[in-house]
Scaffold this motif. Structure first.
Motif, PDB file in Angstrom:
ATOM      1  N   ASN A   1     -12.242   3.660  -1.388  1.00 49.16           N
ATOM      2  CA  ASN A   1     -11.383   3.656  -0.196  1.00 49.16           C
ATOM      3  C   ASN A   1     -10.549   2.375  -0.128  1.00 49.16           C
ATOM      4  OD1 ASN A   1     -13.078   1.601   1.002  1.00 49.16           O
ATOM      5  ND2 ASN A   1     -14.544   3.237   1.453  1.00 49.16           N
ATOM      6  N   LEU A   2      -9.697   2.299   0.874  1.00 48.23           N
ATOM      7  CA  LEU A   2      -8.810   1.156   1.039  1.00 48.23           C
ATOM      8  C   LEU A   2      -9.593  -0.131   1.247  1.00 48.23           C
ATOM      9  CD1 LEU A   2      -6.017  -0.124   1.359  1.00 48.23           C
ATOM     10  CD2 LEU A   2      -6.061   0.604   3.756  1.00 48.23           C
TER      11      LEU A   2
ATOM     12  N   SER B   1      -5.102   9.925  -2.073  1.00 47.07           N
ATOM     13  CA  SER B   1      -5.973  10.932  -1.460  1.00 47.07           C
ATOM     14  C   SER B   1      -5.246  12.238  -1.143  1.00 47.07           C
ATOM     15  CB  SER B   1      -6.635  10.372  -0.192  1.00 47.07           C
ATOM     16  OG  SER B   1      -5.660   9.937   0.727  1.00 47.07           O
TER      17      SER B   1
ATOM     18  N   ASP C   1      -2.786   4.813  -2.597  1.00 44.48           N
ATOM     19  CA  ASP C   1      -3.589   5.788  -1.844  1.00 44.48           C
ATOM     20  C   ASP C   1      -3.197   7.156  -2.383  1.00 44.48           C
ATOM     21  OD1 ASP C   1      -4.675   7.631  -0.109  1.00 44.48           O
ATOM     22  OD2 ASP C   1      -3.871   6.698   1.707  1.00 44.48           O
TER      23      ASP C   1
ATOM     24  N   GLY D   1      -9.060   7.244  -3.623  1.00 40.52           N
ATOM     25  CA  GLY D   1      -8.888   8.588  -3.090  1.00 40.52           C
ATOM     26  C   GLY D   1      -8.398   9.613  -4.096  1.00 40.52           C
TER      27      GLY D   1
ATOM     28  N   ILE E   1       0.875  -1.176   0.000  1.00 38.28           N
ATOM     29  CA  ILE E   1       0.000   0.000   0.000  1.00 38.28           C
ATOM     30  C   ILE E   1       0.910   1.222   0.000  1.00 38.28           C
ATOM     31  CG2 ILE E   1      -1.821   1.256   1.204  1.00 38.28           C
ATOM     32  CD1 ILE E   1      -2.517  -1.528   2.515  1.00 38.28           C
TER      33      ILE E   1
ATOM     34  N   ALA F   1       1.108   5.321  -0.205  1.00 35.97           N
ATOM     35  CA  ALA F   1       0.419   6.603  -0.063  1.00 35.97           C
ATOM     36  C   ALA F   1       1.341   7.696  -0.598  1.00 35.97           C
ATOM     37  CB  ALA F   1       0.068   6.870   1.389  1.00 35.97           C
TER      38      ALA F   1
END
Length: 113
Positions: free
Chosen positions: A103-104, A49, A47, A80, A13, A15
């Protein structure tokens, strides 16, 4: 650009925060590639976002990592998306290769986790 990484089994994951452009693309590329080179990652969830901007250099980074995952039948998903980033995904058709979820949790469900 800031990049945070987290593992969930064979899922990485990632971000990404800030702007993903020709000045910062190498940061994201090397961060993801470092994990791929370890051989423990089969899938990636992005991610995005906190990603406020992305240009063609960013697209290139994502496509390159997508192609690398495809060698092992891995998947790349995203969630996101900022409206500007989402527009780029839609205009280029990137959303057909890298599905976008809300979303996750939805990404993890899509991967059967």
């Amino acid at each position: 650009m800031k990049v945070a990484k987290n593992h969930r089994g064979d899922i990485l994951i990632v971000a990404a925060a800030g702007e993903l452009d020709h000045h910062t693309a190498a940061v994201l590329k090397s961060s993801i590639q470092e994990e791929l080179d370890k051989g423990r990652v089969r899938h990636i969830i992005l991610d995005l976002s906190a990603l406020t901007f992305m240009d063609s250099s960013g697209l290139g980074v994502l496509l390159g990592r997508y192609k690398e995952l495809a060698k092992w039948q891995g998947n790349m998903l995203a969630f996101g998306l900022h409206p500007l980033v989402e527009k780029l995904f839609l205009m280029t058709g990137l959303n057909k290769l890298i599905p976008v979820y809300a979303n996750l949790d939805e990404c993890l469900r899509a991967m059967g986790v």
